[in-house]
Design an enzyme around this catalytic site. Sequence first.
Site, PDB file in Angstrom:
ATOM      1  N   ASP A 122       0.853  -1.194   0.000  1.00  0.00           N
ATOM      2  CA  ASP A 122       0.000   0.000   0.000  1.00  0.00           C
ATOM      3  C   ASP A 122       0.898   1.256   0.000  1.00  0.00           C
ATOM      4  OD1 ASP A 122      -2.454   1.275   0.007  1.00  0.00           O
ATOM      5  OD2 ASP A 122      -2.814   1.044   2.152  1.00  0.00           O
ATOM      6  N   HIS A 123       0.279   2.416  -0.213  1.00  0.00           N
ATOM      7  CA  HIS A 123       0.968   3.730  -0.233  1.00  0.00           C
ATOM      8  C   HIS A 123       2.469   3.689   0.083  1.00  0.00           C
ATOM      9  CE1 HIS A 123      -2.688   6.188  -0.470  1.00  0.00           C
ATOM     10  NE2 HIS A 123      -3.247   5.231   0.250  1.00  0.00           N
ATOM     11  N   ASP A 140       3.152   5.969  -4.352  1.00  0.00           N
ATOM     12  CA  ASP A 140       2.347   7.131  -4.001  1.00  0.00           C
ATOM     13  C   ASP A 140       3.194   8.393  -4.128  1.00  0.00           C
ATOM     14  OD1 ASP A 140       0.888   9.191  -2.916  1.00  0.00           O
ATOM     15  OD2 ASP A 140       0.362   8.134  -1.073  1.00  0.00           O
ATOM     16  N   HIS A 166      -9.013   8.552   4.343  1.00  0.00           N
ATOM     17  CA  HIS A 166      -8.558   7.481   5.233  1.00  0.00           C
ATOM     18  C   HIS A 166      -9.071   7.727   6.655  1.00  0.00           C
ATOM     19  CE1 HIS A 166      -5.171   7.430   2.121  1.00  0.00           C
ATOM     20  NE2 HIS A 166      -5.801   6.286   1.977  1.00  0.00           N
ATOM     21  N   GLY A 213     -12.314   3.173   2.231  1.00  0.00           N
ATOM     22  CA  GLY A 213     -13.585   2.452   2.132  1.00  0.00           C
ATOM     23  C   GLY A 213     -14.328   2.311   3.463  1.00  0.00           C
ATOM     24  N   ASN A 245     -10.440  -0.357  -0.827  1.00  0.00           N
ATOM     25  CA  ASN A 245      -9.512  -0.502   0.291  1.00  0.00           C
ATOM     26  C   ASN A 245     -10.219  -0.398   1.642  1.00  0.00           C
ATOM     27  OD1 ASN A 245      -7.643  -0.397  -1.750  1.00  0.00           O
ATOM     28  ND2 ASN A 245      -6.457   1.284  -0.884  1.00  0.00           N
ATOM     29  N   THR A 260      -9.074   0.822   8.207  1.00  0.00           N
ATOM     30  CA  THR A 260      -9.475   1.292   9.538  1.00  0.00           C
ATOM     31  C   THR A 260     -10.400   0.301  10.252  1.00  0.00           C
ATOM     32  OG1 THR A 260      -9.226   3.538   8.735  1.00  0.00           O
ATOM     33  CG2 THR A 260     -10.476   3.269  10.759  1.00  0.00           C
TER      34      THR A 260
HETATM   35 ZN   LIG Z   1      -5.119   4.751   0.774  1.00  0.00          ZN
END
Ligand SMILES: [Zn+2]
Length: 287
Positions: A82-83, A104, A181, A211, A231, A234
């Site tokens: 991810d990122h 990213d 996020h 998401g 995604n 959290t």
């Molecule tokens: Zn993200």
Amino acid sequence: MPLISMRPMLKEAQAGRYGVAAYNMIDYNSARSIIEGAAELKAPVIVQVSVKTVRHWGYAPIASWVGMLAASVDIPVALHLDHCSDSDVIKRCIDAGWTSVMFDGSALPFEQNLARSLDIYRLTEAAGIGLEAEMGAIGGTEDDKFVAEDKALLADLADCVAFCKEMPRLAVFAPAIGTAHGFYKGEPKIAYDLLRDITARIDIPIALHGGTGLAQEQFDRCIAGGCAKVNISTMHKRCYIDGFADLKVEKPKLGEPLPFIVSQYEAMKRDVMAMVRAFGSAGKAGA
Ligand SMILES: [Zn+2]
């Protein structure tokens, strides 16, 4: 099945108008809940890893856990970074067996984001794996990066078109469309018009970041609008912590650790299965 690249998986999702769940794993138990939850519903799934998680556990352990779990089920699984804005981390993931990565460069000016994304694109194309690239600034906190709400910038349509034209085999494109996020404090303002304009001009699946906390209707509209990767991070973290904490409250004297691990697993897996259903990807493995 062996781990596969995200690109064919998301091309199918784009054509079939469903979303593939992309969960940020925390540890082995979490990766297992993601893969086994998706397998129970015969859905393709993406296990993604934040840079701080890779740094915590190390490259080889994560690649080996996820590879082993994927080999034990018959659904397509991709291991994704991810990122990430650090080329060294990206290279080490590629070497360790990741089947896709995200570069990213959204904090950089357009030209620099494009130039650095292109460098990584050449690496991922040579390695035969997928790449995700980002444009605009997605609000909220991701790893150590915080983008305040008033600094979150929607992606510019002309920039998106110019950017993606240089990388026609991009596995997935992440334009900032108003999602954020973390947990939403108010109603998210999703730029559906921008999403529609982007997908009208760019034939690349779109990633929906942030998401957690979106309503079914918002998922439906985003997926119908071209989002093929959704995604979730959290809510997975919340399930991980509450799965443990709730059992501790319920049985304060319990001294055995395994029931806690099982309780976490079940809480995480329930959420994975609910999201797989919400994104319409149940039954799509091998479809
Ligand atoms: Zn993200």
